[in-house]
Motif scaffolding. Sequence first.
Motif, PDB file in Angstrom:
ATOM      1  N   UNK A   1      11.402   3.711 -79.753  1.00 23.83           N
ATOM      2  CA  UNK A   1      12.260   4.654 -80.465  1.00 23.83           C
ATOM      3  C   UNK A   1      11.566   6.001 -80.649  1.00 23.83           C
ATOM      4  N   UNK A   2      10.273   5.958 -80.910  1.00 28.56           N
ATOM      5  CA  UNK A   2       9.510   7.198 -81.060  1.00 28.56           C
ATOM      6  C   UNK A   2       9.499   7.981 -79.759  1.00 28.56           C
TER       7      UNK A   2
ATOM      8  N   UNK B   1       2.860  12.335 -78.736  1.00 29.39           N
ATOM      9  CA  UNK B   1       3.243  11.197 -79.554  1.00 29.39           C
ATOM     10  C   UNK B   1       1.991  10.375 -79.805  1.00 29.39           C
ATOM     11  N   UNK B   2       1.521  10.391 -81.047  1.00 31.39           N
ATOM     12  CA  UNK B   2       0.257   9.736 -81.399  1.00 31.39           C
ATOM     13  C   UNK B   2       0.519   8.466 -82.196  1.00 31.39           C
ATOM     14  N   UNK B   3      -0.339   7.471 -81.973  1.00 31.57           N
ATOM     15  CA  UNK B   3      -0.227   6.219 -82.705  1.00 31.57           C
ATOM     16  C   UNK B   3      -1.585   5.895 -83.312  1.00 31.57           C
TER      17      UNK B   3
ATOM     18  N   UNK C   1      12.092  15.353 -88.635  1.00 27.72           N
ATOM     19  CA  UNK C   1      11.249  14.488 -89.445  1.00 27.72           C
ATOM     20  C   UNK C   1      12.043  13.298 -89.981  1.00 27.72           C
ATOM     21  N   UNK C   2      13.241  13.557 -90.447  1.00 26.16           N
ATOM     22  CA  UNK C   2      14.075  12.492 -90.992  1.00 26.16           C
ATOM     23  C   UNK C   2      14.491  11.504 -89.897  1.00 26.16           C
ATOM     24  N   UNK C   3      14.847  12.038 -88.744  1.00 28.55           N
ATOM     25  CA  UNK C   3      15.261  11.173 -87.642  1.00 28.55           C
ATOM     26  C   UNK C   3      14.102  10.317 -87.139  1.00 28.55           C
ATOM     27  N   UNK C   4      12.943  10.918 -87.031  1.00 32.92           N
ATOM     28  CA  UNK C   4      11.777  10.188 -86.538  1.00 32.92           C
ATOM     29  C   UNK C   4      11.402   9.071 -87.500  1.00 32.92           C
ATOM     30  N   UNK C   5      11.399   9.372 -88.787  1.00 29.51           N
ATOM     31  CA  UNK C   5      11.050   8.361 -89.786  1.00 29.51           C
ATOM     32  C   UNK C   5      12.039   7.206 -89.769  1.00 29.51           C
ATOM     33  N   UNK C   6      13.325   7.529 -89.650  1.00 30.73           N
ATOM     34  CA  UNK C   6      14.344   6.497 -89.638  1.00 30.73           C
ATOM     35  C   UNK C   6      14.209   5.605 -88.401  1.00 30.73           C
TER      36      UNK C   6
ATOM     37  N   UNK D   1       6.748   1.522 -88.906  1.00 30.25           N
ATOM     38  CA  UNK D   1       5.600   2.058 -88.171  1.00 30.25           C
ATOM     39  C   UNK D   1       5.694   3.578 -88.073  1.00 30.25           C
ATOM     40  N   UNK D   2       5.841   4.215 -89.225  1.00 32.05           N
ATOM     41  CA  UNK D   2       5.940   5.666 -89.299  1.00 32.05           C
ATOM     42  C   UNK D   2       4.648   6.229 -89.856  1.00 32.05           C
ATOM     43  N   UNK D   3       4.112   7.251 -89.222  1.00 28.07           N
ATOM     44  CA  UNK D   3       2.880   7.862 -89.697  1.00 28.07           C
ATOM     45  C   UNK D   3       3.022   8.474 -91.070  1.00 28.07           C
ATOM     46  N   UNK D   4       1.882   8.687 -91.718  1.00 29.42           N
ATOM     47  CA  UNK D   4       1.882   9.299 -93.055  1.00 29.42           C
ATOM     48  C   UNK D   4       2.562  10.660 -93.008  1.00 29.42           C
TER      49      UNK D   4
END
Length: 459
Positions: free
Chosen positions: A14-15, A31-33, A61-66, A71-74
């Motif tokens: 998804x990311x 895209x970092x993990x 930011x909202x879309x990425x977090x959702x 597994x969402x970064x700080x």
Amino acid sequence: MTTPTAGFDSAWLAARKVAEDAARLGRDVVLARDLLGRSSLLIDDMQQQLALDSPELTALRERFAEATRPFTGVEPVQTARSMFAPELFFTAPELTEVSPRAEGVGRICTLERTVVGADWLHHGDHDDDEGSGTPASRRDRRVALYGFKGGVGRSTATAVLARYLADLGRCVLVVDLDLESPGVSNLLSDDAGRPRHGIVDHLVEAAVDNADHLELVGRASLLNYQGNGEVFLAPACGLPLEGQPYTYLSKLNRIYTDLPATGDDGSPRPFAVRLEQAIAACEDQVERLARRPDHVLLDSRAGIHDIAAVTLTRLSGLALLFAVDNPSTWEGYRMLLSEWQRRPDRARELRERIRIVGAMFHSAGDTERLGVLTRNAYDLFVDTLYNLPDEDEPEPFYSPDGQVDDAPYAAIPILFGNDLVGLDPLRSRRWQDLPFVEAAYSRFTTTVKRLLPEPHEDA
């Protein structure tokens, strides 16, 4: 009923989709993990700054977090200008390009900030430091000895090979890179030959530019070799002067840190570069004490680890992979070689430097199984490092009679005797002179010698 959240793999997928949409805005993205598997989207705004509270970034930011929860970064979305050291991410050597720049579309890269794994994909084409010689000139003289599983006789083989090469008049440096479980050091030197500092000391002191005074190498005091050959040891752990503190574990816990650039002209110093610099410092000390090392043997730690990854992919010209013919060995090597398969350019280069070592054949008659091990190694290489997507090369030729001696899968055998178990080199200082030791390692030493570059002309 609660809404199911994404798992590790689905969150990353998804990311990736969000990153593709972000790149269509015309900016490069990474895209970092992180160590926990949490993802963050990094946007390169160095040319044109993005406001952190802009509607564009807020919505992203909202879309990425959702999409990536839990597994969402700080910080789910960050910009280069908002970061303390953006070069550690946007110019990191371990970046993996997913898609290149195109008209109106930015480049997409991924970056695995992990304890292990990232360096399995890295190529050894970095710049050398301080004019100490081109990377290839050093790397080609280095031999990595690695086993996916421990307990396969890797360190003993390192010591035997060092002594064999010294008997030929070569200058040999052995570097103990099994930092969590040092082993080869005790086979080569007692306290009389142990230097005051080790590889761990260099990694810690060099991080604060305090490594120039370190004593990193000493002559191997437990080997009996003839002629004008020499063996030096760079241990994992040093031997400090009496009464001086030495906290090895505290140092070990701090060595894997990636360091940002210092000064206007500095470059980031990830762990791989720092380990390269430590080994180069050991080579330089041997040259000052005696002569340039003809061969540098890197006794790597086992398993999937950053040290092993760096040693195989960046530091060595020849990589000896120790294998015992059982399912766990092949499953482990398949995991590692499959990582290289993801990067065909690197797979082609790396497969030319690998040789399988058939370890722990218990008797001379047991070598009949060598053909079985070689066949299993052949199948592994064909499935992972040959027949790559972008090449039309045929499968490598397989000879059940073992006549393809230079093929990476042609296993080099080492016999095994129970007398080697629990070997105490302090009590048996001439253990390498025993007939069964010479018989066990003769094919191994002579084959590896043939694969090595010739000694320096001024030797």
